[in-house]
Scaffold this motif. Structure first.
Motif, PDB file in Angstrom:
ATOM      1  N   PRO A 155       2.080   2.122  -7.042  1.00 39.80           N
ATOM      2  CA  PRO A 155       1.247   3.229  -7.521  1.00 39.80           C
ATOM      3  C   PRO A 155      -0.249   2.943  -7.533  1.00 39.80           C
ATOM      4  CG  PRO A 155       2.574   2.295  -9.305  1.00 39.80           C
ATOM      5  CD  PRO A 155       3.099   1.734  -8.042  1.00 39.80           C
ATOM      6  N   LYS A 185      -2.541   4.468  -4.958  1.00 39.45           N
ATOM      7  CA  LYS A 185      -2.930   5.879  -5.081  1.00 39.45           C
ATOM      8  C   LYS A 185      -4.207   6.040  -5.898  1.00 39.45           C
ATOM      9  CE  LYS A 185       0.986   6.908  -3.062  1.00 39.45           C
ATOM     10  NZ  LYS A 185       1.568   5.563  -2.924  1.00 39.45           N
ATOM     11  N   ASN A 186      -4.730   4.932  -6.443  1.00 38.04           N
ATOM     12  CA  ASN A 186      -5.936   4.980  -7.273  1.00 38.04           C
ATOM     13  C   ASN A 186      -7.215   4.793  -6.469  1.00 38.04           C
ATOM     14  OD1 ASN A 186      -4.519   5.403  -9.688  1.00 38.04           O
ATOM     15  ND2 ASN A 186      -4.123   3.203  -9.906  1.00 38.04           N
ATOM     16  N   THR A 246      -9.010   3.624  -2.350  1.00 42.12           N
ATOM     17  CA  THR A 246      -8.954   2.540  -1.367  1.00 42.12           C
ATOM     18  C   THR A 246      -9.497   1.220  -1.894  1.00 42.12           C
ATOM     19  OG1 THR A 246     -11.035   3.386  -0.453  1.00 42.12           O
ATOM     20  CG2 THR A 246      -8.992   4.063   0.640  1.00 42.12           C
ATOM     21  N   ASN A 255       0.800  -1.224   0.000  1.00 43.22           N
ATOM     22  CA  ASN A 255       0.000   0.000   0.000  1.00 43.22           C
ATOM     23  C   ASN A 255       0.833   1.274   0.000  1.00 43.22           C
ATOM     24  OD1 ASN A 255      -2.473  -1.304  -0.025  1.00 43.22           O
ATOM     25  ND2 ASN A 255      -2.776  -1.167   2.181  1.00 43.22           N
ATOM     26  N   GLN A 280      -6.556  -0.983  -2.725  1.00 38.41           N
ATOM     27  CA  GLN A 280      -5.567  -1.270  -1.695  1.00 38.41           C
ATOM     28  C   GLN A 280      -5.753  -2.658  -1.102  1.00 38.41           C
ATOM     29  OE1 GLN A 280      -5.606   2.003   1.096  1.00 38.41           O
ATOM     30  NE2 GLN A 280      -4.934   3.486  -0.436  1.00 38.41           N
TER      31      GLN A 280
END
Length: 250
Positions: free
Chosen positions: A143, A146-147, A149, A139, A152
Motif C-alpha cells: 500500500p 500508492k502514497n 512515487t 511497488n 516507491q
C-alpha cells in the motif's frame, strides 16, 4: 611385505604433498581475489557465507529471523516476531563517503529499505530516526506505493522520486549502486544499471528536501555525515533478501 609398506608410504607422502599443493593453490586464489578487490577499492560487506560484520540494531546478535540461503541473507519473521520486535540489520562499521553495491529481492507485499548515516543508540528506537532511506518495495502490492512515487522502490524515501520504474518482477534480483559523497555533495541511485535518482546530501539543498518531507520536525534525522548502513525490517511477516554486498569508501 616391506615392498608393500614402502609403496604405501610413498602413496601417503605423495597424497599429502598433493593435498598441501591443493590447499596452497586455494589460498593463493583467495588472496588474489582479496588483492583485486582491495586494488579496486571495494571491500566485501556480505559474502553469502556468514553475518560477519553485521548485527541487529541496537547492538544485538543476529537472530534466527535472518537466515543464510543460497548466498543471500533472507529475513523471515513470521515465526520469530514477538511484541512488535524488529530485526533491522546494521553494519558493525561506520561510513561517511562511499559507493554501496547491493542486490535485493522482495516477495509479494514486501517493504524494506537501505539506510545510511544511522546513529546506533538505544534512545533512537529505529534506524530511520537518524538514517535517510533508499526505498525497497513491492511497488504493485504494498500500500505504501500508492502514497506517491517518493515512496516507491528506488526513491530517496519521501523526498526524491525515481525518474523511471526499472524494478524487476517480484522474486527477481535487483541491483543498487548507491553513492553518498559529502565531499562532492552528491547522492546517486543507480537501479539495474539505470541512474534514477540524484540529490544533494548536505547544505541548503538537503535541508530544503527535509523541510518538505515528513521528516521536517525530526531533530536528528539526516544530521550525521557518518554512521552505520542499515537494512530495514519494516515489521511485516514478509520475506526480503539481500546479497552480494560490497562497499568502496570515497
Amino acid at each position: 611385505m616391506k615392498k608393500l609398506m614402502i609403496f604405501l608410504t610413498v602413496v601417503f607422502v605423495l597424497g599429502c604433498k598433493q593435498k598441501e599443493k591443493q590447499e596452497t593453490t586455494t589460498e593463493i586464489v583467495e588472496v588474489e581475489k582479496e588483492v583485486v578487490q582491495e586494488e579496486n577499492g571495494w571491500q566485501v560487506l556480505f559474502d553469502g557465507t556468514s553475518f560477519d560484520g553485521w548485527h541487529v540494531y541496537p547492538g544485538k546478535e543476529v537472530p534466527d529471523a535472518w537466515q543464510l540461503e543460497d548466498g543471500a541473507m533472507i529475513l523471515r519473521t513470521s515465526s520469530y516476531r514477538k511484541d512488535g520486535t524488529r530485526f533491522n540489520m546494521v553494519t558493525d562499521k561506520e561510513y561517511s563517503n562511499f559507493q554501496l553495491s547491493i542486490e535485493w529481492m522482495v516477495t509479494e507485499g514486501a517493504n524494506s529499505g537501505i539506510m545510511w548515516s544511522v546513529v546506533e543508540d538505544e534512545k533512537y528506537p529505529e534506524p530511520y530516526y537518524t538514517g535517510p532511506e533508499i526505498q525497497v518495495l513491492d511497488n504493485i502490492n504494498h500500500p505504501d506505493a500508492k502514497n506517491g512515487t517518493t515512496h516507491q522502490a528506488g526513491a530517496l524515501y519521501d523526498m526524491v522520486a525515481p525518474s523511471k520504474d526499472v524494478v524487476k518482477p517480484i522474486g527477481e534480483w535487483n541491483t543498487y549502486l548507491i553513492t553518498i559523497n559529502h565531499k562532492t555533495n552528491e547522492g546517486i541511485v543507480v537501479l539495474n544499471g539505470i541512474k534514477i535518482v540524484e540529490f544533494p546530501v548536505n547544505g541548503e539543498g538537503w535541508e530544503t528536501m527535509v523541510a518538505n518531507s515528513k521528516f521536517e520536525t525530526w531533530e536528528v534525522f539526516g544530521k550525521s555525515k557518518t554512521g552505520k548502513i542499515a537494512l530495514q525490517d519494516h515489521g511485516e511477516a514478509i520475506s526480503i533478501g539481500y546479497r552480494n554486498i560490497k562497499i568502496k569508501e570515497l
